[in-house]
Design a protein around this motif. Structure first.
Motif, mmCIF file in Angstrom:
data_model
loop_
_atom_site.group_PDB
_atom_site.id
_atom_site.type_symbol
_atom_site.label_atom_id
_atom_site.label_comp_id
_atom_site.label_asym_id
_atom_site.label_seq_id
_atom_site.Cartn_x
_atom_site.Cartn_y
_atom_site.Cartn_z
ATOM 1 N N TYR A 4 0.834 -1.201 0.000
ATOM 2 C CA TYR A 4 0.000 0.000 0.000
ATOM 3 C C TYR A 4 0.872 1.256 0.000
ATOM 4 N N ARG A 46 -5.871 6.483 -2.797
ATOM 5 C CA ARG A 46 -6.158 5.507 -1.747
ATOM 6 C C ARG A 46 -7.230 4.527 -2.208
ATOM 7 N N VAL A 48 -5.723 2.156 -5.008
ATOM 8 C CA VAL A 48 -4.749 1.212 -4.460
ATOM 9 C C VAL A 48 -5.429 0.190 -3.551
ATOM 10 N N SER A 49 -6.333 0.648 -2.700
ATOM 11 C CA SER A 49 -7.035 -0.274 -1.809
ATOM 12 C C SER A 49 -7.825 -1.301 -2.603
ATOM 13 N N PHE A 64 -8.046 -3.582 6.651
ATOM 14 C CA PHE A 64 -7.699 -2.300 6.031
ATOM 15 C C PHE A 64 -8.583 -1.177 6.582
ATOM 16 N N ARG A 122 -7.086 2.529 6.065
ATOM 17 C CA ARG A 122 -6.664 2.588 4.663
ATOM 18 C C ARG A 122 -7.803 2.294 3.697
#
Length: 461
Positions: free
Chosen positions: A256, A287, A290-291, A346, A351
């Motif tokens: 991450y 974010r 990517v998550s 997460f 995140r």
């Protein structure tokens, strides 16, 4: 199926979940291949007695009984279908023509037609029996359990990067200083997070795939998930190859950070005042992208996830177990967790947010960042996200949502009269009702257009 649903299907052409058959007196033999392919993919609707454009041509009334009976008999014939299926045809009358329709649900097992395996895509039904990789992927899709629960009984503490725990605890505290995990030992935290568990079928205890992916050392990950990799590419000057590239194989916590830094290095930052706080919208968008790559991919597949910054767009691709097909719109998204253990972890460390919030955030913040552009989210075996990063990319995206001349007229008529009916619009424009339904469906993918059947009112917000 309701008449309204049938008319809506006919107004929107054939696609991956809809098949038209121009049959008048007998069931076409290839109907059973379509039944198998629908069962093996997302499910779908088969409509008999219409042409390729969805225009009813009718079925011979004297053949209705025998067609219905033959359809049921063939689906229950083990030499034709395996496993056998219990489906039936519904009868409808449209403009004086009889049509037959059937909804085929997605099956929990692989369905064969005459011993062959068929899959479905936009172009129709395809025999994949002799393609081992496609067959393997199909069987993997049919597995009901989340593979993140797979236990690796010989993975020990030394195979994980448990030195990340202090940083993880700090992230949890930043998100929620009263979180119960902060009171636990490291081992109890991992148990509470579902990362160390017992398989009640085999009796095995140990760290599962979710634990390996979140905390594993690279050799551990390579052994347990040999196909895992995320390919990050920056391609602007050198369009044939790349200007910068990293291949990320670290655990998800470290991946991450690496992928976020890659986006931050290669895109411009823009700050906006949100809730009286100067906020990096670029970081919010990054974010979510990517998550999604890390949380919602199918780790049983060797398909490499991709993060590509190319010109004025940020794109991502990752293999997933699709539950639907097509573009994901902000107001029609029904979220479901693909890897709930990883997703919950997460969320706990700040995140990601709750399931479904990522879609809403992308639709909210991408227009701010790209001066009006909208994200494209497309779900299939490969889940794709495209984010325009500039005004130029936004202009290109806007061209895809421009209304046609007739759509513009419909839009204007609705603005003037929110109670106007489809029939009134069709009469005013000199076309049939089915054409207007097709136009309205296309408009819904471009503008926030809705129709409330209860109130009989149109909404444009």
């Amino acid at each position: 199926m309701t008449r309204e649903k049938l008319e809506s299907l006919l107004a929107n052409h054939e696609r991956v979940t809809v098949e038209f058959k121009e049959s008048k007196s007998a069931i076409p033999e290839n109907v059973y291949e379509t039944v198998a392919s629908f069962s093996n993919r997302y499910g779908g609707y088969i409509i008999l007695g219409v042409d390729d454009n969805g225009i009813p041509c009718g079925i011979n009334r004297n053949s209705l009984s025998s067609m219905k009976k033959n359809f049921v008999n063939q689906l229950n014939n083990p030499n034709k279908m395996s496993p056998t299926l219990y489906l039936s045809l519904e009868e409808f009358e449209l403009d004086g023509n009889i049509v037959l329709a059937c909804f085929v649900p997605s099956s929990s097992t692989v369905v064969k037609c005459r011993g062959r395996i068929y899959d479905r895509n936009e172009d129709g039904d395809f025999d994949i029996t002799d393609s081992p990789i496609q067959v393997e992927n199909m069987y993997a899709r049919k597995i009901g359990a989340f593979n993140e629960h797979k236990i690796f009984p010989f993975v020990e503490d030394s195979d994980l990067k448990l030195e990340l725990m202090p940083a993880v605890r700090q992230l949890i505290e930043n998100k929620n200083s009263r979180h119960e995990w902060l009171k636990m030992s490291d081992h109890d935290l991992l148990i509470s997070a579902g990362l160390y568990e017992k398989d009640f079928v085999t009796g095995q205890k140990g760290y599962n795939l979710a634990a390996v992916m979140l905390f594993g050392k690279e050799p551990t990950i390579r052994s347990c998930v040999p196909g895992y990799i995320t390919d990050a590419i920056y391609r602007v000057e050198n369009s044939l190859r790349y200007d910068d590239r990293i291949r990320v194989q670290a655990n998800l916590i470290e991946s991450y950070e690496t992928l976020m830094q890659f986006i931050q290095v290669h895109t411009s930052d823009k700050f906006f005042l949100i809730n009286n706080t100067s906020t990096s919208v670029r970081d919010i968008i990054a974010r979510e992208v990517v998550s999604n790559i890390l949380i919602h991919r199918d780790y049983s597949s060797a398909f490499p996830a991709k993060l590509i910054i190319e010109g004025d767009c940020l794109r991502s691709e990752n293999w997933c177990r699709a539950r639907r097909h097509g573009n994901i719109l902000e107001d029609e998204f029904s979220p479901y967790p693909k890897n709930p253990l990883i997703a919950n972890f997460f969320t706990a460390i700040g995140r990601s947010e709750s399931i479904g919030s990522g879609v809403k955030n992308l639709y909210q913040y991408v227009p701010m960042y790209s001066d009006g552009g909208k994200p494209i989210l497309y779900e299939d075996d490969i889940f794709k996200i495209t984010v325009p990063l500039s005004k130029a990319a936004s202009s290109e995206q806007k061209s895809l949502t421009k209304l046609t001349e007739r759509e513009s007229k419909i839009h204007e008529m609705i603005l003037q009269n929110k109670e106007i009916t489809v029939e009134e619009i069709a009469e005013a424009l000199g076309v049939n009702r089915r054409t207007i339904l097709r136009n309205v469906q296309e408009m819904k993918s471009k503008i926030p257009l809705r129709y409330d059947k209860k109130s009989g009112l149109w909404s444009l917000s």
